[in-house]
Design an enzyme around this catalytic site. Sequence first.
Site, PDB file in Angstrom:
ATOM      1  CB  SER A 264      -1.044  -0.092   0.987  1.00 44.85           C
ATOM      2  OG  SER A 264      -0.067   0.196   2.070  1.00 44.85           O
ATOM      3  CE  LYS A 265      -0.687   8.088  -2.102  1.00 44.98           C
ATOM      4  NZ  LYS A 265      -1.699   7.371  -3.208  1.00 44.98           N
ATOM      5  NE  ARG A 266       1.174   0.703   5.984  1.00 46.91           N
ATOM      6  CZ  ARG A 266       2.138  -0.893   6.607  1.00 46.91           C
ATOM      7  NH1 ARG A 266       3.262  -0.422   6.925  1.00 46.91           N
ATOM      8  NH2 ARG A 266       1.511  -1.817   5.889  1.00 46.91           N
ATOM      9  N   GLY A 268       5.525   3.700   0.246  1.00 51.62           N
ATOM     10  CA  GLY A 268       5.825   3.751  -0.765  1.00 51.62           C
ATOM     11  C   GLY A 268       5.011   4.141  -2.145  1.00 51.62           C
TER      12      GLY A 268
END
Length: 510
Positions: A264-266, A268
Site C-alpha cells: 500500500s501507499k504506506r 512508498g
Amino acid sequence: MENSVNDLKGSDIRVRFAPSPTGHLHLGGARTALYNWLLARSSGGAFVLRIEDTDTERSNDAAIDQIITSLSWLGLDWDEGPGVGGAHGPYRQMERRQLYADAAERLLAEKRAYRCYCTPEELDGERREARKREVPYVYSGRCRNLEASVDAGNGGGGRGRESVIRLKTPSEGHTLVHDLVRGEVSFENALCGDFILVRSNGVPTYNFAVAIDDTAMEITHVIRGDDHLPNTPKQIMVAEALGKKPPLYGHLPLILGPDRAPLSKRHGAVSIEEFRSRGFLREALCNYLALLGWSFDAESTLFSMDELVEKFSIERVGSTAAAFDMDKLLWMNGHYIRELEPVELAERLEAYLPGTKLAGLPGRDGNPDIDDLVPLVQEKMKTLEDFVELTDFFFLPLEFEKKALRKLTGNDRAAELLDAAAEALQQVEPFDIENIEAALRRKADEIDVKLGKFLQPLRIAVSGKTVTPGMFETLSVLGRDKSLDRITNALTLRDVGSQSSITQDQEDAG
Ligand code: GLU
C-alpha cells in the site's frame, strides 16, 4: 459447468482489464493488466479495456485519463471498443446501462430475480439480529414471496416504497470455482443469499454488470486480483441465470510489501505514474511485474516484452503472494538502462527531463547536450532520475554537498593541488579527454602525489560532489573556462571554508 483452457484455440482467447476509475493505476492493477495482455498477445486473442464506472460517487474522468496514460506508457494496448477508426475504446459501463436494464427485466420476467422493498432500517434489523446470534449476515429473502402480489399490480408489501432487484440464489449446495491459479474453490450457497443486482437508483451492482459484460463480451478468461475471489460465485450465478457460460477465472495473489503486509501507499511508491516520474523504464517495470507471480523457470529473470509474450502462460502463475522488492526493481532498471543504445537513452531522457529541475537546460546557453552526457553516466544510472543527480552540476549553479565541502576544507593540501590542476588544465590543447588525462597525470607525477589524491579536490571544486562521472570526461564536457572558473571559486571558498571546517570539527568533537 466445466470448461478448461484446453477447450479454446489460442485465437479464441478474449481477456479484459476492468479497472474502477477511482485513482491512479497501481502496481497490482498494472500486473493484472499485464498478465491479461500477455495472455492475449501470446495466443493471438483479444485484450479488452473496460472501465467500471458504476460507482458514480467515486469514479472520475481524471482517473480514467490517468489509467489510460499509464497503460499506454507501459505499452499495454487494447484491441477494441466503441469509437471509430484506430482510436477505439475503452468500453465504459455507464454507457452500457441499457444492457444491464434489459438483463434485469429479463430476469424479472423469467422469475429468476425479484423486486425487494425492504428499507435500510429493516435490513439493519436483520443484520443486528444476525450479530446477536453470532451468525454471518445473509438477506432473509423476505421479499421473494411478494412477487405474485407485486406482479398483480398492488405493490405488495412494498407499496410506495423504493425497490432494488435481487437474484434468486440457491439456499443449498455449493458453487465451485475451478480457479486457474488457486485450483478448485468451493463456496457455500447458503452464505450467499439473494444479492442485489440493481440498486434503487437503477444503477447495476458491480457483480451484475461484470457478469453481464464478461458474458456479452465473450470473455474467456478473467484474470484478476484475488480480492475478487469471493465475488466469483455471484458472477457465476448471474451468468448461469442468464443462460450463459461463465468465463474461466484465475485469481492472482496479492502483492505484499517487504514487511509481508499487503502493498500500500504506506510502503512508498505504488502508482505506475510515480514509478514513471522517478525514472523507471517501462521494460523494467513490465519485466519486474511479470515475475511478481509468474516464473518461466527457477533461474531466468530478464525477459524483454517479446520474450514475455513468447513465454508467458497462466499455468506457470503461482498461488503464493509475492513481495515487492525495490532493490531488485532498481537493479533491473539499471540493467535496462545499460542495455539501451545511447541515442535511445538520450531520447528517453529528452522525454523525462521536462518534469525535473533540468527542464529546458540541456543544449541551452552553452550547456552540454544530453548526448554529451549519456556516455559519462549510462553505466552508473539505475533510474533516469539518477541522470539528474549525476549531471545537475553541468547545468545549475554549483551547490556543495556538505560532505564534499568538509573534505575540501579539511584537506590541507587542497589549495596547492587545485593550483597545480589549474596550471595543468591551462596548457591542454585541444581540451579533450585524452589530453586532459595526460596533462593531469603528468602534473600528479611532477608534484609526486597519487592521481586519486590529486583529483579529489578537483572533483569537488568542479562538481560540488564527492562522486561524479569520470573526471577527465567531466572536465572535457564542462570545458576549460568553466572548469577553471570553478577551481578559482573553490579556492576562495576554501579560505572562507577553513573557518567553518574548524567550527564543524569542534562541533563534531563536542
Ligand atoms: N473493477 C474491479 C476493480 O477495479 C475489477 C473487476 C474485475 O476484474 O472483475 O477492482
